[in-house]
Design an enzyme around this catalytic site. Structure first.
Site, PDB file in Angstrom:
ATOM      1  N   ASN A  89       0.535  -1.610  -0.190  1.00 52.58           N
ATOM      2  CA  ASN A  89      -0.001  -0.311  -0.012  1.00 52.58           C
ATOM      3  C   ASN A  89       0.954   1.131   0.068  1.00 52.58           C
ATOM      4  O   ASN A  89       0.430   2.414  -0.143  1.00 52.58           O
ATOM      5  CB  ASN A  89      -1.235  -0.515   1.479  1.00 52.58           C
ATOM      6  CG  ASN A  89      -1.701   1.058   1.305  1.00 52.58           C
ATOM      7  OD1 ASN A  89      -2.208   2.115   1.008  1.00 52.58           O
ATOM      8  ND2 ASN A  89      -0.818   2.189   2.854  1.00 52.58           N
ATOM      9  N   TYR A 154       3.535   9.104 -11.705  1.00 51.39           N
ATOM     10  CA  TYR A 154       2.617   8.175 -11.466  1.00 51.39           C
ATOM     11  C   TYR A 154       1.668   7.563 -11.243  1.00 51.39           C
ATOM     12  O   TYR A 154       2.072   6.169 -10.823  1.00 51.39           O
ATOM     13  CB  TYR A 154       1.969   8.776 -10.169  1.00 51.39           C
ATOM     14  CG  TYR A 154       0.716   8.623  -9.181  1.00 51.39           C
ATOM     15  CD1 TYR A 154       1.634   8.076  -7.683  1.00 51.39           C
ATOM     16  CD2 TYR A 154      -0.466   8.570  -9.456  1.00 51.39           C
ATOM     17  CE1 TYR A 154       0.432   7.523  -6.808  1.00 51.39           C
ATOM     18  CE2 TYR A 154      -1.465   8.011  -8.597  1.00 51.39           C
ATOM     19  CZ  TYR A 154      -1.105   7.353  -7.336  1.00 51.39           C
ATOM     20  OH  TYR A 154      -1.801   6.626  -6.607  1.00 51.39           O
ATOM     21  N   THR A 189      -8.300  11.311   2.151  1.00 50.71           N
ATOM     22  CA  THR A 189      -6.611  10.810   3.182  1.00 50.71           C
ATOM     23  C   THR A 189      -6.123  11.583   2.648  1.00 50.71           C
ATOM     24  O   THR A 189      -6.609  12.736   1.896  1.00 50.71           O
ATOM     25  CB  THR A 189      -5.940   9.693   2.297  1.00 50.71           C
ATOM     26  OG1 THR A 189      -5.309   9.601   0.903  1.00 50.71           O
ATOM     27  CG2 THR A 189      -6.189   8.473   2.597  1.00 50.71           C
TER      28      THR A 189
HETATM   29  P1  NAP Z   1      -0.939   8.594   2.865  1.00 51.41           P
HETATM   30  O1  NAP Z   1      -2.146   8.844   3.917  1.00 51.41           O
HETATM   31  O2  NAP Z   1      -0.486  10.105   2.251  1.00 51.41           O
HETATM   32  O3  NAP Z   1      -0.072   7.824   3.490  1.00 51.41           O
HETATM   33  C1  NAP Z   1       0.577   6.968   2.427  1.00 51.41           C
HETATM   34  C2  NAP Z   1       1.468   5.957   3.752  1.00 51.41           C
HETATM   35  O4  NAP Z   1       2.172   5.319   2.314  1.00 51.41           O
HETATM   36  C3  NAP Z   1       2.339   6.340   4.362  1.00 51.41           C
HETATM   37  O5  NAP Z   1       1.816   5.697   5.794  1.00 51.41           O
HETATM   38  C4  NAP Z   1       3.301   6.758   3.941  1.00 51.41           C
HETATM   39  O6  NAP Z   1       4.231   6.783   5.063  1.00 51.41           O
HETATM   40  C5  NAP Z   1       3.407   5.466   3.303  1.00 51.41           C
HETATM   41  N1  NAP Z   1       5.203   5.318   2.589  1.00 51.41           N
HETATM   42  C6  NAP Z   1       5.166   6.754   1.648  1.00 51.41           C
HETATM   43  N2  NAP Z   1       6.658   6.402   0.903  1.00 51.41           N
HETATM   44  C7  NAP Z   1       7.099   5.419   2.090  1.00 51.41           C
HETATM   45  C8  NAP Z   1       7.967   5.149   1.574  1.00 51.41           C
HETATM   46  N3  NAP Z   1       8.863   5.506   0.419  1.00 51.41           N
HETATM   47  N4  NAP Z   1       8.511   3.876   2.424  1.00 51.41           N
HETATM   48  C9  NAP Z   1       7.298   3.218   3.198  1.00 51.41           C
HETATM   49  N5  NAP Z   1       6.050   3.884   3.214  1.00 51.41           N
HETATM   50  C10 NAP Z   1       5.776   4.842   2.781  1.00 51.41           C
HETATM   51  O7  NAP Z   1      -1.739   7.539   1.200  1.00 51.41           O
HETATM   52  P2  NAP Z   1      -3.175   7.364   0.912  1.00 51.41           P
HETATM   53  O8  NAP Z   1      -4.089   7.563   0.195  1.00 51.41           O
HETATM   54  O9  NAP Z   1      -3.324   6.353   2.471  1.00 51.41           O
HETATM   55  O10 NAP Z   1      -2.221   6.026  -0.440  1.00 51.41           O
HETATM   56  C11 NAP Z   1      -2.664   4.889   0.391  1.00 51.41           C
HETATM   57  C12 NAP Z   1      -1.802   4.076  -1.435  1.00 51.41           C
HETATM   58  O11 NAP Z   1      -3.101   3.995  -1.983  1.00 51.41           O
HETATM   59  C13 NAP Z   1      -0.948   4.628  -2.087  1.00 51.41           C
HETATM   60  O12 NAP Z   1      -0.467   3.706  -3.037  1.00 51.41           O
HETATM   61  C14 NAP Z   1      -1.299   5.701  -3.213  1.00 51.41           C
HETATM   62  O13 NAP Z   1      -1.055   5.980  -4.413  1.00 51.41           O
HETATM   63  C15 NAP Z   1      -3.341   5.287  -3.368  1.00 51.41           C
HETATM   64  N6  NAP Z   1      -4.214   5.903  -4.089  1.00 51.41           N
HETATM   65  C16 NAP Z   1      -4.567   6.681  -2.900  1.00 51.41           C
HETATM   66  C17 NAP Z   1      -5.284   7.151  -3.208  1.00 51.41           C
HETATM   67  C18 NAP Z   1      -6.206   8.752  -2.569  1.00 51.41           C
HETATM   68  O14 NAP Z   1      -6.764   9.662  -3.642  1.00 51.41           O
HETATM   69  N7  NAP Z   1      -5.922   8.595  -1.115  1.00 51.41           N
HETATM   70  C19 NAP Z   1      -6.679   7.554  -4.735  1.00 51.41           C
HETATM   71  C20 NAP Z   1      -5.755   6.201  -5.400  1.00 51.41           C
HETATM   72  C21 NAP Z   1      -4.900   5.532  -5.088  1.00 51.41           C
HETATM   73  P3  NAP Z   1       6.345   7.740   5.962  1.00 51.41           P
HETATM   74  O15 NAP Z   1       4.826   8.305   5.262  1.00 51.41           O
HETATM   75  O16 NAP Z   1       5.033   7.560   7.373  1.00 51.41           O
HETATM   76  O17 NAP Z   1       6.443   6.462   5.395  1.00 51.41           O
END
Ligand code: NAP
Length: 257
Positions: A89, A154, A189
């Site tokens: 994730n 991305y 998020t």
């Molecule tokens: P978020 O709240 O920013 O969370 C991202 C998480 O990834 C955080 O816990 C962060 O923790 C961790 N992370 C980032 N870079 C990292 C690294 N290099 N190594 C280890 N951990 C890392 O974002 P989210 O929306 O929950 O996103 C989760 C997933 O859903 C992502 O893959 C994102 O692309 C996908 N997604 C999100 C959306 C949306 O609209 N929110 C839509 C489609 C897909 P730390 O910064 O503490 O490391």
């Protein structure tokens, strides 16, 4: 659903907040022991301490770094046992017009979103092969299923995650292991809140106008909730989804079909 996750070790990357934290909570509620991975140990511990159940562990790691991933999986394996489920994730979504996309930004997006999923899958797979059962769920994005302007890096990385999902699914199809992608649309998020702030800063629109613009791409005209993404992950881990592999499940109100 029977409690197929009871006492199984589930590794969730990017588990400190957002979608990852919700996945950790949902799978922990099914009796799984969660191995939480992310870069911020204190944030991971806070999330772990609020999880239902017991036996959860944290490992601080940058998923884009091979040595860091190897060490994290060793530590989690020692604490929680062999890995049965991996939820890739962890991700970041930086935007820029294509001609302003530096090689550095391009590499960063590929590294965390795509290489990170590859490295963690390589670290988890031996346990699943040994057990003859496993689940890998990659959190891709609708940006892995279609294009969006200003996020070429991305989107390329998330399309890559879907290619990785399909190919690995075929490679392990007869080993009791499924590999699928879940593709959220805009979800509530920090990633979305940062994008909204970006639009507000660049265009002078109000926050609610910017948010409405993101919601307008979803045919249901709303922002997806993290719990909806977590439920799709749970279903893919369950016995009813044993025949589902190599798929990309769009959790996006019909934005992709
Ligand atoms: P978020 O709240 O920013 O969370 C991202 C998480 O990834 C955080 O816990 C962060 O923790 C961790 N992370 C980032 N870079 C990292 C690294 N290099 N190594 C280890 N951990 C890392 O974002 P989210 O929306 O929950 O996103 C989760 C997933 O859903 C992502 O893959 C994102 O692309 C996908 N997604 C999100 C959306 C949306 O609209 N929110 C839509 C489609 C897909 P730390 O910064 O503490 O490391």
């Amino acid at each position: 659903m029977s409690n197929i996750l009871q006492d199984r070790h589930v590794v969730v990357t990017g588990a400190a907040r957002g979608i990852g934290a919700e996945i950790a909570r949902t799978l922990a509620a099914q009796g799984a022991r969660i191995g939480l991975v992310g870069r911020d140990a204190a944030a991971l511990q806070k999330t772990r301490d609020a999880l239902p159940g017991s036996g959860h562990a944290v490992a601080a790691a940058d998923v884009a770094d091979a040595d860091s991933v190897r060490a994290a999986f060793e530590a989690l394996r020692a604490a929680c046992g062999p890995v049965a489920v991996l939820v890739n994730n962890a991700g970041q979504a930086e935007s820029a017009p294509f001609m302003k996309t530096s090689v550095d930004l391009w590499q960063r997006m590929l590294a965390v979103n795509l290489t990170g999923s590859f490295l963690c899958a390589q670290a988890a797979l031996p346990d699943m092969l040994e057990a003859g059962w496993g689940r890998i769920v990659n959190i891709a994005s609708t940006a892995g299923q279609k294009g969006y302007a200003y996020v070429a890096a991305y989107s390329a990385a998330k399309h890559g995650v879907i290619g990785l999902t399909r190919s690995l699914a075929l490679e392990v199809a007869r080993k009791g292991i499924t590999v699928n992608a879940v593709c959220p649309g805009y979800t509530d998020t920090d990633i979305l809140r940062n994008s909204v702030a970006n639009v507000v800063g660049k265009t002078g629109r109000s926050e609610s106008e910017a948010l409405a613009e993101f919601a307008s791409v979803n045919p249901q005209r709303r922002i997806v909730q993290p719990a909806e993404v977590a439920d799709a992950v749970l279903w893919l881990c369950g016995p009813g989804a044993a025949s589902v592999t190599g798929q990309s499940v769009s959790v996006s109100g019909g934005e992709v079909m």
